[in-house]
Design a protein around this motif. Structure first.
Motif, short mmCIF file in Angstrom:
data_model
loop_
_atom_site.label_atom_id
_atom_site.label_comp_id
_atom_site.label_asym_id
_atom_site.label_seq_id
_atom_site.Cartn_x
_atom_site.Cartn_y
_atom_site.Cartn_z
N LYS A 75 0.86 -1.19 0.00
CA LYS A 75 0.00 0.00 0.00
C LYS A 75 0.90 1.24 0.00
O LYS A 75 1.84 1.32 0.78
CB LYS A 75 -0.86 -0.05 1.28
CG LYS A 75 -1.95 0.97 1.33
CD LYS A 75 -2.88 0.62 2.52
CE LYS A 75 -3.95 1.65 2.74
NZ LYS A 75 -3.54 2.99 2.98
N GLY B 140 10.81 5.31 -1.30
CA GLY B 140 9.93 4.75 -2.32
C GLY B 140 9.58 5.74 -3.41
O GLY B 140 8.40 5.95 -3.75
N ASP C 112 13.72 10.93 1.23
CA ASP C 112 14.90 10.33 1.83
C ASP C 112 15.19 8.96 1.20
O ASP C 112 14.33 8.39 0.52
CB ASP C 112 14.64 10.16 3.33
CG ASP C 112 15.91 10.34 4.13
OD1 ASP C 112 17.00 10.20 3.54
OD2 ASP C 112 15.81 10.61 5.34
N THR D 80 10.73 5.41 -6.57
CA THR D 80 10.63 4.73 -7.86
C THR D 80 9.18 4.42 -8.23
O THR D 80 8.78 4.56 -9.38
CB THR D 80 11.45 3.42 -7.82
OG1 THR D 80 12.69 3.70 -7.20
CG2 THR D 80 11.67 2.87 -9.20
N1 LIG Z 1 4.61 1.94 0.24
C1 LIG Z 1 5.53 0.98 0.28
N2 LIG Z 1 5.39 -0.07 1.11
C2 LIG Z 1 6.31 -1.05 1.17
N3 LIG Z 1 7.42 -1.08 0.40
C3 LIG Z 1 7.62 -0.07 -0.44
C4 LIG Z 1 6.70 1.02 -0.56
N4 LIG Z 1 7.16 1.87 -1.48
C5 LIG Z 1 8.31 1.37 -1.93
N5 LIG Z 1 8.61 0.20 -1.32
C6 LIG Z 1 9.79 -0.65 -1.51
O1 LIG Z 1 10.87 0.02 -0.82
C7 LIG Z 1 12.10 -0.19 -1.48
C8 LIG Z 1 12.76 1.15 -1.74
O2 LIG Z 1 12.05 1.89 -2.70
P1 LIG Z 1 12.78 2.74 -3.82
O3 LIG Z 1 13.84 1.93 -4.46
O4 LIG Z 1 11.76 3.37 -4.66
O5 LIG Z 1 13.43 3.83 -2.89
P2 LIG Z 1 14.00 5.23 -3.29
O6 LIG Z 1 13.15 6.27 -2.67
O7 LIG Z 1 14.23 5.29 -4.75
O8 LIG Z 1 15.34 5.19 -2.49
P3 LIG Z 1 16.81 5.56 -2.93
O9 LIG Z 1 16.88 7.06 -2.93
O10 LIG Z 1 17.58 4.96 -1.82
O11 LIG Z 1 17.07 4.93 -4.23
C9 LIG Z 1 11.78 -0.97 -2.73
O12 LIG Z 1 12.07 -2.33 -2.48
C10 LIG Z 1 10.30 -0.74 -2.93
O13 LIG Z 1 9.69 -1.82 -3.61
#
Ligand SMILES: Nc1ncnc2c1ncn2[C@@H]1O[C@H](COP(=O)(O)OP(=O)(O)OP(=O)(O)O)[C@@H](O)[C@H]1O
Length: 678
Positions: A256, A289, A285, A291
């Protein structure tokens, strides 16, 4: 002699030296003057060998008491020498300098200068500099510039060349009026260029660095405004209106979305259906999440019959995004293409035609995405990951490939809002200030060498539970001649040996560094993602964006040499799933200031707080700041350390921008628009 003349107009530089200079990207006098030292060193009075302290750069006066011994390890030639004074003996090691074998003779006295380490029961220096007593006397207590060098060019060669171009420095015209210089406490250009190459004292050097930072910021801001004027208010020609579809996409995810992620998605959808084209920054940060927010945007454009691209700073990340997006979009019949520099010409040609024909709706790639050869079908959205790695011009170039595509920029840079407004002046900002539910806070510890054995024991315990480990290798200091590659290779071998000797275990330990070919890096990271590698020893190439939720330990060697914000990014590589994760910051120094600085990481997991504390704790000697990750790639400007110059640049632009532009353009001076940053 003029700025744009070849450096061969400088006395003493012939064809051969000029071609060596060209390898450093220095062809004109202008290039030479803008080639600032990497750092500065001072040479202090030598200490007794028994007073040496591991982890610091020191000098000793000692007598050679062994013949130089040569060893070959992994293609490296190592020269080993012992020298002593009345208080003890020191081991000296050089890499790839076989000529030193016949240089030293027993009984000769030298001053050796280098980074001290305690290895194998004695003090050592790797790649020390060596001087006769007289020569050393000339160097002491003066700031000495250290430049990036190449075979045929030493720091001394560069210094001499700059001396030869001094008459040009004395004729430089400042684009800033004297009254502006006074009002904002900015050093004049002649004095600044002079001081940056020949610093007389700390104060002048600081002033010079500040001036250079100002120029970089000013140039950045002035370019940003040109782009903003061209782009930001552009009419929206790709109206995306598919909230229903996006809602279904989000509902079908395996997790979610957080409230903050939802808000960012909403901001993005609102923008893309409004009358103006979107220019949005999603700031969050590490691990927050981002991506998936980008994925929702890409999904929205694909579902509306358009094309979207996402550009990653490295090939490794591009491949990671490609895999993730492919599996997310497959159920919806959206096809994803990958385009990177290391693909064969044939593969690229095929991908070009698939992109043009709209055979792929989402394209993931690296810089290859902005090559002239790439023609898009119906480009509606450009996502750039960690935009600082690209620079404004490249972003503009990619955006110019479509009619007027929406842009979404993702950034993990913990930058205070006031500065963000200046730096990202052309963008609206959505902040993701919430971590996904179920994350267990990372446990941190800051330790010194004495904890090494325990740390290895802990790592091996985690490995035995099937978890994976990152070790970020000691960072090579600017004054060390040994490079990161030799360093990480040597470290990996030593670690393997300790594991074999101590645990008899057959653990897969693999080394990764930036000089490897893209395919090799990809293969190693894929093996790590597939769990085939237990311990990944690497330079900081893993810093941005790698995602492996099964990794539970991050150990950073020589943590004291990193900026806190960068350590925070590194720590962000673990704790990305639902396993308890740990971060071990191994410090080579244990003085109070170092420990206090590193302890900030123990206290907080909040990127903004950490960046702020780091700024407060910078020592007066940190001229170029400690390079922070995630920062826009300025040569010397540091948005935290030189925040006053950033504000000044904005102010000067607002008040005098038009006047300055007119003056420079009239004179045909395009210096501001050709700063290497952009
Ligand atoms: N709402 C959520 N609930 C649970 N897991 C999540 C959620 N959103 C993202 N994730 C998971 O968290 C992990 C980190 O997400 P993501 O790679 O997008 O981070 P990021 O913000 O791009 O971080 P960074 O700047 O470190 O690259 C991934 O494995 C993603 O699938």
């Amino acid at each position: 002699m003029e700025l744009n003349d070849s450096i061969k107009t400088i006395k003493g530089i012939g064809d051969k030296t000029a071609s060596a200079f060209a390898r450093l990207g220095i062809e004109t006098v202008n290039d030479l003057l803008l080639n600032y030292p990497r750092t500065y060193v001072t040479y202090e009075d030598p200490v007794d060998i028994s007073d040496l302290q591991a982890g610091s750069r020191q000098s000793v006066r000692a007598v050679v008491n062994s013949r130089a011994e040569i060893r070959k390890v992994h293609g490296l030639t190592i020269v080993i020498l012992y020298a002593k004074d009345f208080s003890g003996t020191i081991k000296l090691t050089w890499f790839n300098c076989p000529f030193l074998r016949n240089f030293f003779h027993i009984g000769q006295e030298f001053v050796f200068v280098g980074n001290v380490a305690y290895k194998g029961g004695m003090m050592t220096m790797t790649q020390p500099e060596y001087y006769t007593d007289d020569k050393y006397g000339e160097l002491t207590h003066v700031w000495q510039p250290v430049y990036t060098v190449t075979p045929g060019i030493t720091s001394k060669t560069i210094q001499k060349a700059v001396r030869g171009a001094e008459e040009v420095i004395d004729r430089l015209e400042d684009y800033l009026h004297d009254n502006v210089l006074d009002e904002y406490h900015i050093m004049g250009i002649q004095k600044a260029i002079h001081s940056i190459h020949f610093p007389q004292d700390e104060q002048k050097l600081k002033g010079a660095v500040k001036r250079m930072a100002f120029d970089e910021f000013y140039s950045f801001i002035s370019n940003l405004h040109r782009i903003k004027d061209d782009n930001v208010y552009a009419e929206n020609t790709c109206i995306i209106n598919c909230d229903e579809e996006v809602r279904t996409f989000i509902e079908n995810l395996r997790f979610k979305l957080t409230g903050a992620q939802m808000n960012a998605v909403r901001d993005m959808l609102d923008d893309m259906r409004s009358e103006h084209v979107m220019n949005r920054l999603v700031q969050g940060d590490v691990g927050s999440g981002k991506t998936i927010v980008a994925a929702a945007g890409l999904y929205a454009v694909a579902a509306s019959g358009y094309q979207g691209v996402i550009m990653a700073p490295t090939e490794v990340l591009a491949v990671q995004h490609y895999k993730e997006l492919s599996s997310l979009f497959e159920p919806y019949g959206i096809s994803v293409g990958l385009l990177t520099g290391s693909m064969t010409a044939k593969e690229k040609r095929e991908m070009y035609s698939r992109i043009k024909n709209m055979d792929v709706q989402v394209v993931v790639g690296t810089h290859a995405l902005i090559q002239d050869k790439v023609e898009y079908g119906r480009l509606a959205l450009v996502v750039t990951d960690e935009q600082h790695r690209f620079g404004v011009k490249q972003r503009e170039r990619l955006a110019s490939k479509g009619e007027a595509p929406h842009t979404l920029v993702m950034s993990a840079t913990p930058i205070p809002r006031t500065l963000a407004i200046i730096m990202y002046g052309d963008l609206d900002i959505s902040v993701i200030d919430e971590l996904p539910a179920g994350r267990i806070p990372i446990k941190n510890c800051v330790v010194d060498e004495s904890y090494r054995k325990t740390a290895l024991g802990f790592i091996m315990k985690e490995v035995s539970q099937g978890h994976q480990i990152y070790i970020v290798c000691p960072m090579v200091e600017a004054s060390e001649v040994l490079d990161d590659v030799a360093n990480v290779t040597e470290y990996t071998e030593e670690l393997k040996k300790s594991i074999r000797d101590g645990y008899g275990a057959d653990t897969s330990v693999v080394c990764l560094h930036g000089k490897m070919k893209a395919e090799e890096k990809n293969r190693i990271l894929q093996d790590f993602a597939d769990g085939k590698i237990s311990i990944l020893v690497s330079t900081t190439v893993i810093e941005v964006g790698i995602n492996n939720p099964n990794a539970t330990v991050m150990m950073v060697e020589n943590a004291e040499r990193f900026g806190l914000a960068q350590l925070h990014q590194l720590r962000g590589r673990v704790g990305r799933g639902n396993l308890q994760s740990y971060c071990i910051f191994m410090s080579g120094k244990k003085d109070k200031d170092t420990m206090e600085r590193l302890n900030v990481l123990e206290k907080s997991n909040d990127g903004f707080y950490i960046a702020g504390e780091d700024l407060k704790m910078r020592g007066p000697g940190d001229f170029f700041g400690i390079r922070q990750s995630g920062e826009l790639m300025f040569k010397v400007g540091d948005i935290y350390n030189h925040a006053d110059m950033l504000r000044a640049a904005q102010d000067v632009y607002d008040r005098y921008g038009q006047e300055i532009d007119a003056k420079l353009i009239n004179k045909g001076d395009d210096r501001l628009y050709t700063m290497p940053v952009l």
